[in-house]
Write a protein that holds these residues in place. Structure first.
Motif, PDB file in Angstrom:
ATOM      1  N   LEU A  47      38.362  51.254  72.597  1.00  0.00           N
ATOM      2  CA  LEU A  47      39.581  50.646  73.110  1.00  0.00           C
ATOM      3  C   LEU A  47      40.459  51.731  73.719  1.00  0.00           C
ATOM      4  O   LEU A  47      40.759  52.731  73.071  1.00  0.00           O
ATOM      5  N   VAL A  48      40.892  51.513  74.939  1.00  0.00           N
ATOM      6  CA  VAL A  48      41.758  52.464  75.635  1.00  0.00           C
ATOM      7  C   VAL A  48      43.219  52.055  75.471  1.00  0.00           C
ATOM      8  O   VAL A  48      44.074  52.871  75.122  1.00  0.00           O
ATOM      9  N   ALA A  49      43.495  50.787  75.732  1.00  0.00           N
ATOM     10  CA  ALA A  49      44.868  50.283  75.644  1.00  0.00           C
ATOM     11  C   ALA A  49      44.823  48.765  75.532  1.00  0.00           C
ATOM     12  O   ALA A  49      43.867  48.135  75.986  1.00  0.00           O
ATOM     13  N   ARG A  50      45.865  48.201  74.941  1.00  0.00           N
ATOM     14  CA  ARG A  50      45.954  46.759  74.872  1.00  0.00           C
ATOM     15  C   ARG A  50      47.412  46.346  75.012  1.00  0.00           C
ATOM     16  O   ARG A  50      48.321  47.121  74.715  1.00  0.00           O
ATOM     17  N   ILE A  51      47.595  45.108  75.452  1.00  0.00           N
ATOM     18  CA  ILE A  51      48.937  44.562  75.592  1.00  0.00           C
ATOM     19  C   ILE A  51      48.920  43.174  74.977  1.00  0.00           C
ATOM     20  O   ILE A  51      48.052  42.340  75.278  1.00  0.00           O
ATOM     21  N   ILE A  52      49.887  42.928  74.089  1.00  0.00           N
ATOM     22  CA  ILE A  52      49.930  41.693  73.326  1.00  0.00           C
ATOM     23  C   ILE A  52      51.168  40.908  73.716  1.00  0.00           C
ATOM     24  O   ILE A  52      52.273  41.449  73.726  1.00  0.00           O
ATOM     25  N   ASN A  53      50.965  39.635  74.021  1.00  0.00           N
ATOM     26  CA  ASN A  53      52.052  38.761  74.459  1.00  0.00           C
ATOM     27  C   ASN A  53      52.829  39.355  75.629  1.00  0.00           C
ATOM     28  O   ASN A  53      54.030  39.089  75.782  1.00  0.00           O
ATOM     29  N   GLY A  54      52.175  40.164  76.410  1.00  0.00           N
ATOM     30  CA  GLY A  54      52.795  40.739  77.590  1.00  0.00           C
ATOM     31  C   GLY A  54      53.845  41.787  77.320  1.00  0.00           C
ATOM     32  O   GLY A  54      54.472  42.295  78.262  1.00  0.00           O
ATOM     33  N   VAL A  55      54.013  42.148  76.043  1.00  0.00           N
ATOM     34  CA  VAL A  55      55.113  43.051  75.691  1.00  0.00           C
ATOM     35  C   VAL A  55      54.640  44.257  74.881  1.00  0.00           C
ATOM     36  O   VAL A  55      54.854  45.400  75.266  1.00  0.00           O
ATOM     37  N   THR A  56      54.023  44.017  73.765  1.00  0.00           N
ATOM     38  CA  THR A  56      53.628  45.087  72.849  1.00  0.00           C
ATOM     39  C   THR A  56      52.402  45.811  73.379  1.00  0.00           C
ATOM     40  O   THR A  56      51.393  45.177  73.717  1.00  0.00           O
ATOM     41  N   THR A  57      52.483  47.122  73.454  1.00  0.00           N
ATOM     42  CA  THR A  57      51.367  47.920  73.957  1.00  0.00           C
ATOM     43  C   THR A  57      50.908  48.933  72.920  1.00  0.00           C
ATOM     44  O   THR A  57      51.711  49.427  72.114  1.00  0.00           O
ATOM     45  N   ASN A  58      49.619  49.207  72.936  1.00  0.00           N
ATOM     46  CA  ASN A  58      49.023  50.226  72.077  1.00  0.00           C
ATOM     47  C   ASN A  58      48.044  51.040  72.922  1.00  0.00           C
ATOM     48  O   ASN A  58      47.388  50.490  73.804  1.00  0.00           O
ATOM     49  N   TYR A  59      47.948  52.341  72.588  1.00  0.00           N
ATOM     50  CA  TYR A  59      47.078  53.224  73.346  1.00  0.00           C
ATOM     51  C   TYR A  59      46.219  54.066  72.418  1.00  0.00           C
ATOM     52  O   TYR A  59      46.634  54.421  71.311  1.00  0.00           O
ATOM     53  N   ALA A  60      45.049  54.410  72.894  1.00  0.00           N
ATOM     54  CA  ALA A  60      44.237  55.387  72.189  1.00  0.00           C
ATOM     55  C   ALA A  60      44.946  56.739  72.287  1.00  0.00           C
ATOM     56  O   ALA A  60      45.611  57.037  73.294  1.00  0.00           O
ATOM     57  N   ASP A  61      44.810  57.554  71.256  1.00  0.00           N
ATOM     58  CA  ASP A  61      45.475  58.858  71.251  1.00  0.00           C
ATOM     59  C   ASP A  61      45.068  59.697  72.464  1.00  0.00           C
ATOM     60  O   ASP A  61      45.873  60.456  72.998  1.00  0.00           O
ATOM     61  N   SER A  62      43.839  59.549  72.902  1.00  0.00           N
ATOM     62  CA  SER A  62      43.318  60.377  73.984  1.00  0.00           C
ATOM     63  C   SER A  62      43.976  60.074  75.336  1.00  0.00           C
ATOM     64  O   SER A  62      43.864  60.880  76.257  1.00  0.00           O
ATOM     65  N   VAL A  63      44.647  58.928  75.453  1.00  0.00           N
ATOM     66  CA  VAL A  63      45.249  58.577  76.749  1.00  0.00           C
ATOM     67  C   VAL A  63      46.766  58.437  76.679  1.00  0.00           C
ATOM     68  O   VAL A  63      47.403  58.201  77.707  1.00  0.00           O
ATOM     69  N   LYS A  64      47.337  58.568  75.505  1.00  0.00           N
ATOM     70  CA  LYS A  64      48.792  58.442  75.373  1.00  0.00           C
ATOM     71  C   LYS A  64      49.500  59.431  76.268  1.00  0.00           C
ATOM     72  O   LYS A  64      49.138  60.608  76.323  1.00  0.00           O
TER      73      LYS A  64
END
Length: 118
Positions: A47-64
């Protein structure tokens, strides 16, 4: 059903930028999360990145700090802005989407190749 189509991959030099797009169609109202995965040769899909409900985002440490995920609901499109690219970012990038309450990603795109040369 939801259909996902990625675009925007290509060859870029280290330090450069690319923007990936994922166009969604079909029962888009049924999904609440979208994300980008990547798989390099000989490695597991991550997983590289995800966006939940169009608002909350999460990133892999390697791409932050280098990648930005966003979603344009009016265009039914998700983006991944990739900056300061490194050779280790070389992979096939996949778009994914899932419905609320479902742990696994339901829908996948066909993938787009990103190659970063040193």
């Amino acid at each position: 059903q939801v259909q996902l189509v990625e675009s925007g991959g290509g060859l870029v030099q280290a330090g450069g930028s690319l923007r990936l797009s994922c166009a969604a169609s079909g029962s888009i109202f049924s999904i609440n999360a979208m994300g980008w995965y990547r798989q390099a040769p000989g490695k597991q899909r991550e997983l590289v990145a995800r966006i939940i409900n169009g608002v909350t985002t999460n990133y892999a440490d390697s791409v932050k700090g280098r990648f930005i995920i966003s979603r344009d609901n009016a265009k039914n499109t998700m983006y991944l802005q990739m900056n300061s690219l490194k050779p280790e970012d070389t992979a096939v990038y996949y778009c994914a989407a899932k419905r609320p309450g479902i742990s696994e990603w339901d829908y996948w795109g066909q993938g787009t190749q990103v190659t970063v040369s040193s």
